[in-house]
Design a protein around this motif. Structure first.
Motif, short mmCIF file in Angstrom:
data_model
loop_
_atom_site.label_atom_id
_atom_site.label_comp_id
_atom_site.label_asym_id
_atom_site.label_seq_id
_atom_site.Cartn_x
_atom_site.Cartn_y
_atom_site.Cartn_z
N LEU A 73 0.82 -1.21 0.00
CA LEU A 73 0.00 0.00 0.00
C LEU A 73 0.86 1.26 0.00
N MET A 74 1.93 1.25 0.77
CA MET A 74 2.81 2.42 0.80
C MET A 74 3.46 2.65 -0.56
N GLN A 75 3.81 1.56 -1.24
CA GLN A 75 4.36 1.68 -2.58
C GLN A 75 3.34 2.27 -3.55
N VAL A 76 2.11 1.78 -3.48
CA VAL A 76 1.05 2.26 -4.37
C VAL A 76 0.76 3.75 -4.13
N TYR A 77 0.77 4.16 -2.87
CA TYR A 77 0.48 5.55 -2.54
C TYR A 77 1.68 6.47 -2.78
N GLY A 78 2.85 5.89 -3.01
CA GLY A 78 4.03 6.71 -3.24
C GLY A 78 4.60 7.32 -1.97
N VAL A 79 4.55 6.57 -0.87
CA VAL A 79 5.09 7.05 0.40
C VAL A 79 6.61 7.15 0.32
N GLU A 80 7.15 8.30 0.70
CA GLU A 80 8.60 8.47 0.61
C GLU A 80 9.31 8.05 1.89
N LYS A 81 8.63 8.17 3.05
CA LYS A 81 9.22 7.75 4.31
C LYS A 81 8.13 7.23 5.23
N TYR A 82 8.51 6.27 6.07
CA TYR A 82 7.57 5.73 7.04
C TYR A 82 8.27 5.53 8.37
N MET A 83 7.45 5.37 9.40
CA MET A 83 7.93 5.04 10.73
C MET A 83 7.02 3.96 11.28
N ALA A 84 7.60 2.89 11.79
CA ALA A 84 6.82 1.77 12.34
C ALA A 84 7.22 1.55 13.79
N CYS A 85 6.24 1.63 14.69
CA CYS A 85 6.52 1.47 16.11
C CYS A 85 5.63 0.39 16.71
N ALA A 86 6.23 -0.44 17.56
CA ALA A 86 5.48 -1.45 18.31
C ALA A 86 5.48 -1.06 19.77
N THR A 87 4.35 -1.25 20.43
CA THR A 87 4.21 -0.79 21.80
C THR A 87 4.14 -1.96 22.79
N SER A 88 3.18 -1.96 23.66
CA SER A 88 3.18 -2.82 24.84
C SER A 88 3.29 -4.32 24.56
N ALA A 89 2.56 -4.83 23.56
CA ALA A 89 2.55 -6.28 23.32
C ALA A 89 3.93 -6.80 22.95
N LEU A 90 4.58 -6.16 21.97
CA LEU A 90 5.91 -6.62 21.56
C LEU A 90 6.98 -6.23 22.58
N ARG A 91 6.71 -5.21 23.39
CA ARG A 91 7.63 -4.89 24.49
C ARG A 91 7.66 -6.04 25.49
N ASP A 92 6.49 -6.60 25.77
CA ASP A 92 6.39 -7.63 26.81
C ASP A 92 6.71 -9.03 26.30
N ALA A 93 6.50 -9.28 25.01
CA ALA A 93 6.70 -10.63 24.47
C ALA A 93 8.18 -11.00 24.50
N LYS A 94 8.49 -12.18 25.02
CA LYS A 94 9.89 -12.60 25.13
C LYS A 94 10.52 -12.83 23.76
N ASN A 95 9.68 -13.05 22.74
CA ASN A 95 10.21 -13.21 21.38
C ASN A 95 9.98 -11.97 20.53
N GLY A 96 9.78 -10.82 21.19
CA GLY A 96 9.51 -9.58 20.47
C GLY A 96 10.58 -9.21 19.47
N ARG A 97 11.85 -9.32 19.87
CA ARG A 97 12.97 -8.96 18.97
C ARG A 97 13.03 -9.92 17.78
N GLU A 98 12.80 -11.18 18.05
CA GLU A 98 12.78 -12.16 16.95
C GLU A 98 11.67 -11.85 15.96
#
Length: 295
Positions: A73-98
């Protein structure tokens, strides 16, 4: 005039969102940020992270497919930059980094896991000038699935923030103790004082939905009295009736009740009678952060 496209991906505990903004640059005029597209996918990562301590293979597959579709979708819309952030769930998950490494391999989306303090900083970078008056005190409350961020605004600027591990998915799964509620109450009372009039600014999908259900116009705040009555009304209905009669989505019909409880308690402890709902949040803050980083 130059129109640029920026995107934000908010990987929360209850849902994942892609926000695409048109950023309109004009000579000798303020930069404008206009929402172009918002996609919300109900992947409830919080139930895996908070109950089992790790993201399951089923959720990972859904997450990868979601990120792959967002990349397209970002390619179709022609997005030049994006930022992706994960919050509480991936912070707490022991396999979050994986998980985030696997997503980058499969979808080319690079994700940053942010802590509660960083989350609050990004949220408060949103444009609140149309809501905040410099002669008043405000408590900004952003309710998520796994955590809630509280920020005090005084004289138009943020002065203090705190993130608590309380959210709609945690409450639904009986993972929030009375001690957490007591900590929030103590924090609010100790930092607000007894002689200041305060109003709340609410953020998150649930308060946005409540505002829409109220029939109020954009910019018109909710009252504590209405919110309290709505809480009891929703609580009196079965989950199925909230879907069939009120038209709520499946992943909204359950979390809207604990979200309302958080806002009600925040209002009660701060003695706020009004809840403003500007309908901006983490994703909007990510767009602003991304844009001004390069300025």
């Amino acid at each position: 005039m130059v129109i640029r496209k920026f995107a934000a991906i908010d990987i929360g505990s209850n849902a994942i969102r892609l926000l695409i903004n048109n950023v309109i640059e004009q000579k000798d005029r303020p930069t404008l940020f206009k929402k172009s597209e918002l996609v919300r996918v109900p992947v409830r990562l919080g139930e895996d992270a908070f109950l089992r301590g790790a993201i399951s293979d089923i959720s990972l597959k859904r997450l990868i497919k979601t990120m792959q579709s967002f990349d397209l979708l970002m390619q179709v819309y022609g997005v030049e930059k994006y930022m992706a952030c994960a919050t509480s769930a991936l912070r707490d998950a022991k396999n979050g980094r994986e998980i985030i490494e696997r997503i980058q391999q499969e979808s080319n989306i690079k994700i940053e896991i942010i802590d509660g303090k960083r989350e609050a900083e990004i949220i408060t970078s949103t444009d609140l000038k149309d809501v905040i008056k410099t002669d008043r005190l405000y408590l900004y409350v952003d309710v998520g699935g796994g955590s809630t961020e509280f920020t005090i605004f005084d004289k138009g600027a943020p002065v203090l923030s705190r993130s608590f591990e309380i959210g709609t998915v945690r409450i639904l799964n009986n993972l929030v103790t009375e001690t957490v509620w007591d900590d929030i109450k103590s924090w609010i009372i100790s930092h607000i004082g007894q002689d200041r009039q305060l109003e709340i600014i609410g953020s998150g999908g649930n308060i946005n939905k409540l505002h829409k259900m109220s029939g109020r116009k954009i910019g018109q705040p909710l009252s504590y009295i209405w919110l309290n009555a709505q809480y009891h009304f929703l609580n009196s209905m079965d989950y199925e009736d909230r879907i069939a009669e009120l038209g709520l989505n499946q992943d909204r019909a359950d979390v809207i009740i604990p979200a309302t409880k958080i806002f009600l308690n925040a209002a009660k402890w701060s003695r706020a009678k009004k809840i403003h709902v500007p309908k901006i949040g983490l994703a909007d803050g990510m767009i602003k952060t991304l844009y001004y980083q390069e300025a």
